[in-house]
Design a protein around this motif. Structure first.
Motif, PDB file in Angstrom:
ATOM      1  N   LEU A   1       0.765  -1.080  -0.105  1.00 47.21           N
ATOM      2  CA  LEU A   1      -0.046   0.024   0.145  1.00 47.21           C
ATOM      3  C   LEU A   1       0.629   1.296  -0.084  1.00 47.21           C
ATOM      4  CD1 LEU A   1      -2.818   1.365   0.151  1.00 47.21           C
ATOM      5  CD2 LEU A   1      -2.905   1.248   2.671  1.00 47.21           C
ATOM      6  N   ALA A   2       1.816   1.298   1.113  1.00 49.92           N
ATOM      7  CA  ALA A   2       2.684   2.523   0.916  1.00 49.92           C
ATOM      8  C   ALA A   2       3.323   2.682  -0.450  1.00 49.92           C
ATOM      9  CB  ALA A   2       3.741   2.440   2.023  1.00 49.92           C
ATOM     10  N   HIS A   3       3.951   1.744  -1.229  1.00 46.25           N
ATOM     11  CA  HIS A   3       4.755   1.820  -2.382  1.00 46.25           C
ATOM     12  C   HIS A   3       3.518   2.306  -3.315  1.00 46.25           C
ATOM     13  CE1 HIS A   3       8.021   0.100  -0.680  1.00 46.25           C
ATOM     14  NE2 HIS A   3       7.343  -1.121  -0.440  1.00 46.25           N
ATOM     15  N   ILE A   4       2.360   1.805  -3.476  1.00 45.28           N
ATOM     16  CA  ILE A   4       1.576   2.198  -4.414  1.00 45.28           C
ATOM     17  C   ILE A   4       0.962   3.559  -4.263  1.00 45.28           C
ATOM     18  CG2 ILE A   4      -0.756   1.783  -5.421  1.00 45.28           C
ATOM     19  CD1 ILE A   4      -0.207  -1.221  -4.541  1.00 45.28           C
ATOM     20  N   SER A   5       0.997   3.861  -3.006  1.00 44.96           N
ATOM     21  CA  SER A   5       0.341   5.361  -2.600  1.00 44.96           C
ATOM     22  C   SER A   5       1.347   6.362  -2.975  1.00 44.96           C
ATOM     23  CB  SER A   5      -0.160   5.342  -1.095  1.00 44.96           C
ATOM     24  OG  SER A   5      -1.243   4.661  -0.801  1.00 44.96           O
ATOM     25  N   GLU A   6       2.769   5.944  -2.755  1.00 40.31           N
ATOM     26  CA  GLU A   6       3.807   6.939  -2.891  1.00 40.31           C
ATOM     27  C   GLU A   6       3.678   7.314  -4.676  1.00 40.31           C
ATOM     28  OE1 GLU A   6       8.125   5.602  -3.006  1.00 40.31           O
ATOM     29  OE2 GLU A   6       7.671   6.360  -0.831  1.00 40.31           O
ATOM     30  N   VAL A   7       3.595   6.216  -5.523  1.00 36.33           N
ATOM     31  CA  VAL A   7       3.489   6.808  -6.803  1.00 36.33           C
ATOM     32  C   VAL A   7       2.259   7.508  -7.076  1.00 36.33           C
ATOM     33  CG1 VAL A   7       3.173   5.594  -9.210  1.00 36.33           C
ATOM     34  CG2 VAL A   7       4.803   4.533  -7.567  1.00 36.33           C
ATOM     35  N   ARG A   8       0.991   6.935  -6.515  1.00 37.45           N
ATOM     36  CA  ARG A   8      -0.142   7.604  -6.858  1.00 37.45           C
ATOM     37  C   ARG A   8      -0.246   9.243  -6.354  1.00 37.45           C
ATOM     38  NH1 ARG A   8      -5.116   5.123  -4.974  1.00 37.45           N
ATOM     39  NH2 ARG A   8      -6.164   5.962  -6.516  1.00 37.45           N
ATOM     40  N   GLN A   9       0.348   9.380  -5.220  1.00 34.92           N
ATOM     41  CA  GLN A   9       0.285  10.809  -4.664  1.00 34.92           C
ATOM     42  C   GLN A   9       0.987  11.810  -5.485  1.00 34.92           C
ATOM     43  OE1 GLN A   9       1.927  10.266  -0.761  1.00 34.92           O
ATOM     44  NE2 GLN A   9      -0.135   9.398  -0.120  1.00 34.92           N
ATOM     45  N   GLU A  10       2.211  11.064  -6.283  1.00 34.77           N
ATOM     46  CA  GLU A  10       2.628  11.916  -7.299  1.00 34.77           C
ATOM     47  C   GLU A  10       1.805  12.244  -8.650  1.00 34.77           C
ATOM     48  OE1 GLU A  10       5.324  14.068  -6.655  1.00 34.77           O
ATOM     49  OE2 GLU A  10       5.227  13.343  -4.626  1.00 34.77           O
ATOM     50  N   LEU A  11       1.365  10.949  -9.219  1.00 31.75           N
ATOM     51  CA  LEU A  11       0.918  10.962 -10.483  1.00 31.75           C
ATOM     52  C   LEU A  11      -0.527  11.385 -10.600  1.00 31.75           C
ATOM     53  CD1 LEU A  11       2.823   8.043 -11.903  1.00 31.75           C
ATOM     54  CD2 LEU A  11       3.433  10.376 -12.070  1.00 31.75           C
ATOM     55  N   GLU A  12      -1.617  11.141  -9.471  1.00 35.82           N
ATOM     56  CA  GLU A  12      -2.803  11.328  -9.552  1.00 35.82           C
ATOM     57  C   GLU A  12      -3.149  12.758  -9.590  1.00 35.82           C
ATOM     58  OE1 GLU A  12      -5.611   9.595  -9.760  1.00 35.82           O
ATOM     59  OE2 GLU A  12      -5.037   7.565  -9.365  1.00 35.82           O
ATOM     60  N   PRO A  13      -2.285  13.811  -9.100  1.00 37.15           N
ATOM     61  CA  PRO A  13      -2.462  15.212  -9.065  1.00 37.15           C
ATOM     62  C   PRO A  13      -2.101  15.490 -10.657  1.00 37.15           C
ATOM     63  CG  PRO A  13      -1.632  14.779  -6.869  1.00 37.15           C
ATOM     64  CD  PRO A  13      -1.534  13.296  -7.738  1.00 37.15           C
ATOM     65  N   LEU A  14      -1.115  15.202 -11.007  1.00 40.54           N
ATOM     66  CA  LEU A  14      -0.392  15.618 -12.320  1.00 40.54           C
ATOM     67  C   LEU A  14      -1.799  15.203 -13.266  1.00 40.54           C
ATOM     68  CD1 LEU A  14       1.555  16.379 -14.251  1.00 40.54           C
ATOM     69  CD2 LEU A  14       2.390  14.020 -14.258  1.00 40.54           C
TER      70      LEU A  14
END
Length: 221
Positions: free
Chosen positions: A85-98
């Motif tokens: 979860l932490a690894h997936i969220s780390e990616v999504r927190q950067e790319l979802e806003p973009l």
């Protein structure tokens, strides 16, 4: 039960692409349970296709970490590991806003119409009456529509894959989540920001949505 017509243009897709999307969503929604063996023949029969399209689909799904093949043992649905979860969220927190910001900048009239239809469904008043599986499908539809509206195939592909993995975690804990409908309803203001062409607001809402997802799952564990 197939859902081959849930994405735009699905009637024009190859058999391999249709098989891929159908198997992918069964894995994402945990209709194929984590750790379950993958039987090519049974999948082909249930989808009404031969083994070749199924094999092509499974190659892609292995790359996307949804299935795993072990020598001399066979192929299995990947386990859902909460430590991911932490690894997936780390990616999504950067790319979802973009993605949200780029969708607000680049969405075509067709994209905005599709998102507006989803917004109406969210505002229909009966979202909270939906079953958990229906809410998850609606959540996937919204995310995939936003990613498509970025018109960046690399960003779209990356986010679809990570959203699929996040959704598997979500589905695993759905019975323990206190406000699943509220999480899905959060998409309403996000869609409005995208359709309204407000990239800063869209990015802010997308970031908050991902953070809320991780927090809700951790509270449910």
């Amino acid at each position: 039960m197939q859902h081959w017509a849930t994405e735009p243009g699905s009637e024009e897709l190859s058999l391999a692409e249709r098989a891929y999307r159908a198997i992918r969503d069964r894995l994402v929604m945990l209709e194929i349970r984590p750790g379950a063996p993958i039987n090519e023949e049974q999948l082909g029969q249930s989808l009404g296709v031969g083994r070749t399209p199924v094999r092509e689909a499974l190659k892609r799904l292995q790359y996307e970490r949804l299935i795993t093949t072990y020598p001399r043992r066979g192929t299995f649905a990947t386990d859902v590991n909460i430590t991911d979860l932490a690894h997936i969220s780390e990616v999504r927190q950067e790319l979802e806003p973009l993605a949200a910001a780029q969708a607000a900048r680049r969405a075509t009239a067709t994209d905005r119409a599709a998102l507006t239809l989803l917004r109406r469904e969210l505002a229909g008043g009966d979202v909270r009456a939906h079953e958990a599986a229906e809410l998850m499908r609606l959540d996937l539809q919204v995310h995939r529509a936003i990613y498509a509206a970025t018109h960046n195939p690399y960003l779209e592909d990356t986010l679809v894959r990570h959203d699929n993995l996040a959704t598997r975690i979500w589905c695993l804990f759905v019975d323990r989540l206190s406000d699943m409908a509220g999480h899905v309803e959060e998409h309403g203001p996000l869609i409005e920001a995208i359709v309204g062409g407000d990239p800063d607001r869209a990015a802010e809402l997308a970031r908050s949505h991902v953070e809320g997802f991780e927090r809700a799952v951790r509270e449910a564990i």
